[in-house]
Design a protein around this motif. Structure first.
Motif, PDB file in Angstrom:
ATOM      1  N   PHE A 178       0.828  -1.212   0.000  1.00 20.02           N
ATOM      2  CA  PHE A 178       0.000   0.000   0.000  1.00 20.02           C
ATOM      3  C   PHE A 178       0.864   1.264   0.000  1.00 20.02           C
ATOM      4  O   PHE A 178       0.578   2.215  -0.749  1.00 20.02           O
ATOM      5  N   THR A 179       1.883   1.271   0.831  1.00 17.14           N
ATOM      6  CA  THR A 179       2.735   2.472   0.892  1.00 17.14           C
ATOM      7  C   THR A 179       3.545   2.641  -0.389  1.00 17.14           C
ATOM      8  O   THR A 179       3.813   3.772  -0.807  1.00 17.14           O
ATOM      9  N   ASP A 180       3.934   1.524  -1.037  1.00 17.30           N
ATOM     10  CA  ASP A 180       4.609   1.628  -2.334  1.00 17.30           C
ATOM     11  C   ASP A 180       3.720   2.332  -3.354  1.00 17.30           C
ATOM     12  O   ASP A 180       4.175   3.195  -4.115  1.00 17.30           O
ATOM     13  N   PHE A 181       2.456   1.953  -3.381  1.00 16.13           N
ATOM     14  CA  PHE A 181       1.527   2.549  -4.344  1.00 16.13           C
ATOM     15  C   PHE A 181       1.372   4.043  -4.071  1.00 16.13           C
ATOM     16  O   PHE A 181       1.389   4.864  -5.003  1.00 16.13           O
ATOM     17  N   ILE A 182       1.235   4.394  -2.807  1.00 17.55           N
ATOM     18  CA  ILE A 182       1.123   5.802  -2.430  1.00 17.55           C
ATOM     19  C   ILE A 182       2.383   6.565  -2.822  1.00 17.55           C
ATOM     20  O   ILE A 182       2.322   7.682  -3.367  1.00 17.55           O
ATOM     21  N   ASP A 183       3.548   5.956  -2.578  1.00 22.95           N
ATOM     22  CA  ASP A 183       4.810   6.609  -2.928  1.00 22.95           C
ATOM     23  C   ASP A 183       4.957   6.782  -4.440  1.00 22.95           C
ATOM     24  O   ASP A 183       5.507   7.786  -4.906  1.00 22.95           O
ATOM     25  N   CYS A 184       4.482   5.807  -5.210  1.00 22.96           N
ATOM     26  CA  CYS A 184       4.497   5.946  -6.675  1.00 22.96           C
ATOM     27  C   CYS A 184       3.604   7.101  -7.106  1.00 22.96           C
ATOM     28  O   CYS A 184       3.963   7.895  -7.989  1.00 22.96           O
ATOM     29  N   ALA A 185       2.433   7.212  -6.483  1.00 29.93           N
ATOM     30  CA  ALA A 185       1.511   8.304  -6.812  1.00 29.93           C
ATOM     31  C   ALA A 185       2.150   9.658  -6.496  1.00 29.93           C
ATOM     32  O   ALA A 185       2.072  10.605  -7.300  1.00 29.93           O
ATOM     33  N   GLU A 186       2.785   9.746  -5.347  1.00 28.10           N
ATOM     34  CA  GLU A 186       3.411  11.016  -4.968  1.00 28.10           C
ATOM     35  C   GLU A 186       4.589  11.347  -5.881  1.00 28.10           C
ATOM     36  O   GLU A 186       4.826  12.522  -6.189  1.00 28.10           O
ATOM     37  N   PHE A 187       5.319  10.324  -6.328  1.00 26.96           N
ATOM     38  CA  PHE A 187       6.416  10.541  -7.264  1.00 26.96           C
ATOM     39  C   PHE A 187       5.889  11.131  -8.574  1.00 26.96           C
ATOM     40  O   PHE A 187       6.469  12.073  -9.133  1.00 26.96           O
ATOM     41  N   LEU A 188       4.796  10.587  -9.071  1.00 24.42           N
ATOM     42  CA  LEU A 188       4.231  11.059 -10.336  1.00 24.42           C
ATOM     43  C   LEU A 188       3.730  12.488 -10.216  1.00 24.42           C
ATOM     44  O   LEU A 188       3.834  13.287 -11.157  1.00 24.42           O
ATOM     45  N   ILE A 189       3.194  12.822  -9.057  1.00 26.75           N
ATOM     46  CA  ILE A 189       2.751  14.202  -8.822  1.00 26.75           C
ATOM     47  C   ILE A 189       3.964  15.143  -8.727  1.00 26.75           C
ATOM     48  O   ILE A 189       3.995  16.212  -9.348  1.00 26.75           O
ATOM     49  N   ALA A 190       4.966  14.705  -7.959  1.00 30.69           N
ATOM     50  CA  ALA A 190       6.160  15.541  -7.765  1.00 30.69           C
ATOM     51  C   ALA A 190       6.884  15.804  -9.075  1.00 30.69           C
ATOM     52  O   ALA A 190       7.501  16.871  -9.253  1.00 30.69           O
ATOM     53  N   ASN A 191       6.807  14.863 -10.001  1.00 36.47           N
ATOM     54  CA  ASN A 191       7.497  15.009 -11.281  1.00 36.47           C
ATOM     55  C   ASN A 191       6.576  15.511 -12.387  1.00 36.47           C
ATOM     56  O   ASN A 191       6.886  15.366 -13.574  1.00 36.47           O
ATOM     57  N   GLN A 192       5.444  16.076 -11.969  1.00 35.03           N
ATOM     58  CA  GLN A 192       4.574  16.823 -12.876  1.00 35.03           C
ATOM     59  C   GLN A 192       3.889  15.980 -13.959  1.00 35.03           C
ATOM     60  O   GLN A 192       3.424  16.519 -14.960  1.00 35.03           O
ATOM     61  N   TYR A 193       3.843  14.664 -13.763  1.00 32.00           N
ATOM     62  CA  TYR A 193       3.068  13.852 -14.701  1.00 32.00           C
ATOM     63  C   TYR A 193       1.581  14.150 -14.529  1.00 32.00           C
ATOM     64  O   TYR A 193       0.799  14.025 -15.461  1.00 32.00           O
ATOM     65  N   THR A 194       1.206  14.526 -13.295  1.00 27.32           N
ATOM     66  CA  THR A 194      -0.188  14.794 -12.984  1.00 27.32           C
ATOM     67  C   THR A 194      -0.242  15.584 -11.684  1.00 27.32           C
ATOM     68  O   THR A 194       0.784  16.043 -11.169  1.00 27.32           O
ATOM     69  N   SER A 195      -1.441  15.713 -11.133  1.00 30.26           N
ATOM     70  CA  SER A 195      -1.633  16.361  -9.833  1.00 30.26           C
ATOM     71  C   SER A 195      -2.762  15.631  -9.116  1.00 30.26           C
ATOM     72  O   SER A 195      -3.458  14.792  -9.706  1.00 30.26           O
ATOM     73  N   LYS A 196      -2.971  15.956  -7.847  1.00 34.48           N
ATOM     74  CA  LYS A 196      -4.041  15.313  -7.087  1.00 34.48           C
ATOM     75  C   LYS A 196      -5.399  15.520  -7.753  1.00 34.48           C
ATOM     76  O   LYS A 196      -6.279  14.660  -7.663  1.00 34.48           O
ATOM     77  N   GLU A 197      -5.549  16.662  -8.391  1.00 35.19           N
ATOM     78  CA  GLU A 197      -6.843  16.985  -9.028  1.00 35.19           C
ATOM     79  C   GLU A 197      -7.105  16.172 -10.288  1.00 35.19           C
ATOM     80  O   GLU A 197      -8.230  16.158 -10.795  1.00 35.19           O
ATOM     81  N   HIS A 198      -6.072  15.452 -10.771  1.00 33.94           N
ATOM     82  CA  HIS A 198      -6.222  14.712 -12.024  1.00 33.94           C
ATOM     83  C   HIS A 198      -5.696  13.272 -11.922  1.00 33.94           C
ATOM     84  O   HIS A 198      -5.516  12.606 -12.945  1.00 33.94           O
ATOM     85  N   LEU A 199      -5.467  12.809 -10.704  1.00 33.32           N
ATOM     86  CA  LEU A 199      -4.907  11.466 -10.513  1.00 33.32           C
ATOM     87  C   LEU A 199      -6.012  10.472 -10.193  1.00 33.32           C
ATOM     88  O   LEU A 199      -6.821  10.688  -9.279  1.00 33.32           O
ATOM     89  N   TYR A 200      -6.009   9.360 -10.939  1.00 35.06           N
ATOM     90  CA  TYR A 200      -6.992   8.292 -10.748  1.00 35.06           C
ATOM     91  C   TYR A 200      -6.255   6.986 -10.481  1.00 35.06           C
ATOM     92  O   TYR A 200      -5.137   6.776 -10.959  1.00 35.06           O
ATOM     93  N   ALA A 201      -6.879   6.109  -9.706  1.00 35.53           N
ATOM     94  CA  ALA A 201      -6.263   4.829  -9.354  1.00 35.53           C
ATOM     95  C   ALA A 201      -7.213   3.696  -9.703  1.00 35.53           C
ATOM     96  O   ALA A 201      -8.442   3.851  -9.638  1.00 35.53           O
ATOM     97  N   GLN A 202      -6.627   2.540 -10.050  1.00 36.41           N
ATOM     98  CA  GLN A 202      -7.441   1.384 -10.436  1.00 36.41           C
ATOM     99  C   GLN A 202      -6.766   0.105  -9.989  1.00 36.41           C
ATOM    100  O   GLN A 202      -5.547  -0.052 -10.086  1.00 36.41           O
ATOM    101  N   GLY A 203      -7.579  -0.836  -9.486  1.00 34.93           N
ATOM    102  CA  GLY A 203      -7.088  -2.164  -9.132  1.00 34.93           C
ATOM    103  C   GLY A 203      -8.262  -3.107  -8.983  1.00 34.93           C
ATOM    104  O   GLY A 203      -9.382  -2.681  -8.669  1.00 34.93           O
ATOM    105  N   GLY A 239      -8.821  -0.181  -1.628  1.00 37.70           N
ATOM    106  CA  GLY A 239      -9.495   0.075  -0.358  1.00 37.70           C
ATOM    107  C   GLY A 239      -8.547   0.550   0.722  1.00 37.70           C
ATOM    108  O   GLY A 239      -8.882   1.437   1.534  1.00 37.70           O
ATOM    109  N   ALA A 240      -7.340  -0.033   0.742  1.00 40.03           N
ATOM    110  CA  ALA A 240      -6.363   0.349   1.756  1.00 40.03           C
ATOM    111  C   ALA A 240      -5.848   1.769   1.519  1.00 40.03           C
ATOM    112  O   ALA A 240      -5.741   2.568   2.456  1.00 40.03           O
ATOM    113  N   VAL A 241      -5.530   2.093   0.250  1.00 40.58           N
ATOM    114  CA  VAL A 241      -4.929   3.411   0.002  1.00 40.58           C
ATOM    115  C   VAL A 241      -5.940   4.546   0.169  1.00 40.58           C
ATOM    116  O   VAL A 241      -5.569   5.651   0.576  1.00 40.58           O
TER     117      VAL A 241
END
Length: 709
Positions: free
Chosen positions: A534-559, A568-570
């Motif tokens: 779960f924390t790996d997935f969160i860290d990947c999401a934050e990496f993508l935001i930090a590197n301007q691939y996206t932002s919280k307002e445009h980030l979607y997750a699927q599993g 459910g966990a994240v």
């Protein structure tokens, strides 16, 4: 129950209007279904969990069905503004599929086998030709004909007898993965009265062409537990039980060695395995144990000439290859052929008369290693992309120098190659045709690494269309799984083009719990290390935001499935991180399910999640179980999907989760649930029906993103 549910069912029916001019009003007036709360105490280890929605596990209860149907109507109402887009998406997705198509022919035992699809038809047509591709076609199973009158239809385990005259095949019409076996005479077309219910769908023939072996499931838990022998013309009730796996943490299955000389029974749990073998020309003989099961020891076997080949983790975390003489199969007789390597995971082998092909994984990428048995010279195939998937494909014949392999990447459609292992040349036999002018040169794939909170570098595979700007304004869909050692490889999907062409970036987080980076990657994401997933997935999401691939307002997750547990966990841990989440057939009520050994798959997964009858496991599982950790806070927009007949994750887990989220969540974000009332874990059957599920998911995130076309 009546007072709380039935008026809402009526309201949902009234608000689910199909008139386009009323869609906005419908959405504003829609009231989500409210499930009745019936308190259920679940005591364990001095702790008492309260489950107010436990009653939803009554599949035959009309009020349960009414609640699920009300949720479906509510979903339709809330997504009414994109109803037309949803329909257009289905047409768009379907339009990329070559309707009249066929697979690359495979030669085995004197016949060329292939499947083909006819225009407008949902199901495959199984065909063969005697001797060569220029011979007349024989249609030996037209699934379109068989499926008539069924909402769901699946054929599995087609097996032809040694003399090429008989076909055994399994049929599932419910989507519970409980198959009925049939036998067809391929010369006369007659389907024999030999009908066997509640099987896994597959059969393995003996060389006498009248005997086959099959696996039967436990009727309630669906555990594959018994091996039977059947003789044509005799009642199934008289079939002889050959093996019963008494250990409820194990499942059994059947196979045949590539040499075709042996029939093999495999018995395995998460962390250990055991095999039995029998000469294929001695069907009434006794299966012998290859090597007795040992705790935490996995092995897999195949046969060639006078040797057995064993892929095992015995004193080898990332597995090694060993051999044994034909008559001496115990571990004390094993000799090492390929040693263990700390940086390479040995995934499997393919045996040929003069060659050995080894499937490996290094740095997260798949590799094919060719070894000449006579000269011991070896080489690797070169694929030339940053992120790709290459696998040994259908190679049923041993006496050939041609290796058939499959290749794909996030930009390269699924491709089938024949590789001459002697000449070191390859020939493209077929590449998936994407209708509508898809050009891989218009898309870009990347492989980056996100730093996890403990310093671990987690791979992320990405794809987007050229012109994509890393300015934080683009939408991105991040996919993850992270369980069972299943590697989520960067495969091509024609469906995904609908995302990319609308400006989305698509990313796969190769988080721990999978096996992309070796066996340790899996072990660091299971049992008491599960939260790393779960924390790996969160860290990947934050990496993508930090590197301007996206932002919280445009980030979607699927599993989905265990990836639904991830979702459910994240969202419990970081609900602020995502604009929207798609949780498909999600495993979210971890503790309750793992305490109930009557639920399918439970006993075989104690080594994956833990056994909550042990207090330490109970406490740890409860600390992350999505259902147990729902809180009164704002959650992202969510779409949850399930199937009424799901055999892997029972429908009531997502149903209860959604009911509890509705009760407790704050904010205006939408929460939707869609239940396929005719399907199970894999969704709808047929190649087109399943696209409706994809269209729903895409329409949901497009709606949130403000995309209307």
């Amino acid at each position: 129950m009546k007072s709380n549910i039935l008026p809402l069912l009526a309201l949902a029916a009234l608000t689910a209007c199909n008139n386009k001019t009323d869609q906005k009003t419908d959405k504003m007036n829609a009231i989500p279904p409210v499930a009745e709360k019936i308190k259920k105490e679940l005591p364990m280890h001095g702790d008492v969990r309260i489950d107010n929605y436990y009653w939803l596990n009554e599949r035959e209860n009309p009020k349960v069905i009414a609640y699920l149907e009300a949720e479906n109507r509510y979903t339709d109402t809330m997504l009414s503004p994109v109803k037309q887009l949803r329909e257009n998406l289905f047409t768009e997705l379907k339009g990329r599929i070559k309707e009249k198509d066929e697979s690359v022919p495979v030669l085995t035992n004197g016949y060329v086998y292939y499947t083909r699809y006819e225009e407008g038809k949902e199901y495959p047509v199984y065909c063969r030709k005697k001797g060569s591709e220029s011979a007349p076609e024989e249609v030996y199973l037209n699934v379109n004909d068989l499926a008539q009158g069924h909402e769901y239809f699946q054929v599995a385990g087609t097996a032809v007898s040694y003399d090429n005259k008989l076909l055994a095949y399994g049929v599932d019409t419910v989507s519970r993965r409980k198959y009925t076996l049939y036998v067809k005479n391929l010369e006369t077309g007659e389907v024999y009265p030999d009908v066997i219910k509640n099987t896994t769908g597959g059969a393995v023939w003996a060389k006498d062409n009248k005997t086959f072996f099959y696996t039967r499931k436990n009727d309630s838990t669906l555990r594959s537990e018994k091996i039977y022998r059947h003789t044509l013309g005799t009642p199934a009730e008289q079939d002889k039980l050959i093996f019963f796996e008494e250990d409820e943490t194990y499942n059994v299955g059947l196979g045949r060695t590539k040499s075709k000389d042996y029939i093999v029974i495999g018995s395995g749990s998460t962390l250990s395995s055991e095999y039995r073998y029998l000469k294929a020309d001695d069907p009434n003989g006794t299966f012998k144990i290859f090597h007795p099961r040992e705790k935490d020891m996995l092995y897999d076997i195949d046969h060639r000439g006078d040797k057995w080949y064993i892929v095992t983790n015995y004193d080898a975390k990332n597995f090694r290859l060993m051999t044994a003489p034909e008559g001496k199969t115990g571990k004390s007789h094993w000799t090492e052929l390929i040693p263990h390597r700390a940086d390479v995971l040995l995934e499997g082998i393919d045996l040929f008369k003069d060659y050995l092909v080894v499937s490996e994984r290094k740095g997260g990428l798949t590799q094919l290693r060719i070894i000449n048995d006579a000269t011991k010279q070896e080489h690797y195939l070169d694929f030339g992309e940053q992120a790709y998937v290459a696998r040994s494909a259908a190679n049923p014949e041993m006496d050939t120098k041609i290796l058939r392999y499959s290749y794909t990447s996030l930009t390269t459609p699924n491709s089938t190659y024949d590789y001459d292992m002697e000449a070191k040349t390859k020939e493209l036999k077929k590449q998936q045709e994407v209708i509508g002018g898809y050009d891989p040169k218009n898309y870009v794939t990347e492989r980056v690494f996100a730093k996890a909170k403990d310093g671990t570098q987690v791979p992320v595979s990405l794809v987007y269309k050229k012109g994509f700007e890393k300015n934080g304004k683009a939408p991105l869909l991040l996919y993850g799984y992270g369980s069972y050692g299943a590697s989520m490889d960067p495969n091509f999907s024609s469906n995904r083009v609908s995302l990319l062409d609308r400006g989305f970036c698509y990313a796969i987080a190769h988080i721990r719990g999978g096996q992309e980076m070796g066996r340790s990657w899996y072990e660091d994401g299971k049992m008491f290390k599960k939260k790393n997933t779960f924390t790996d997935f969160i860290d990947c999401a934050e990496f993508l935001i930090a590197n301007q691939y996206t932002s919280k307002e445009h980030l979607y997750a699927q599993g989905g499935s265990a990836g639904g547990l991830l979702m459910g966990a994240v969202v419990n841990m970081r609900p602020d991180l995502f604009k929207g989440v798609i949780a498909a057939v999600p495993f979210v009520d971890v503790v309750t399910t793992m305490l109930d050994e009557s639920i399918p798959l439970t006993t075989g997964e104690f080594d994956e999640w833990g056994n909550p009858k042990n207090k330490d496991s109970y406490d740890y599982m409860k600390s992350y179980s999505p259902y147990d950790n729902v809180e009164a806070k704002e959650y992202p927009n969510m779409l949850v999907t399930t199937g009424l007949h799901d055999s892997q994750v029972q429908y009531f887990e997502p149903a209860k989760w959604v009911a509890k989220l509705r009760e407790m969540k704050k904010g205006d974000e939408i929460l939707l649930m869609e239940t396929n009332m005719e399907a199970g874990h894999g969704g709808a059957s047929g190649r087109f029906k399943a696209l409706k599920d994809v269209a729903l998911q895409y329409a949901f995130i497009f709606y949130l993103e403000g995309i209307t076309k």
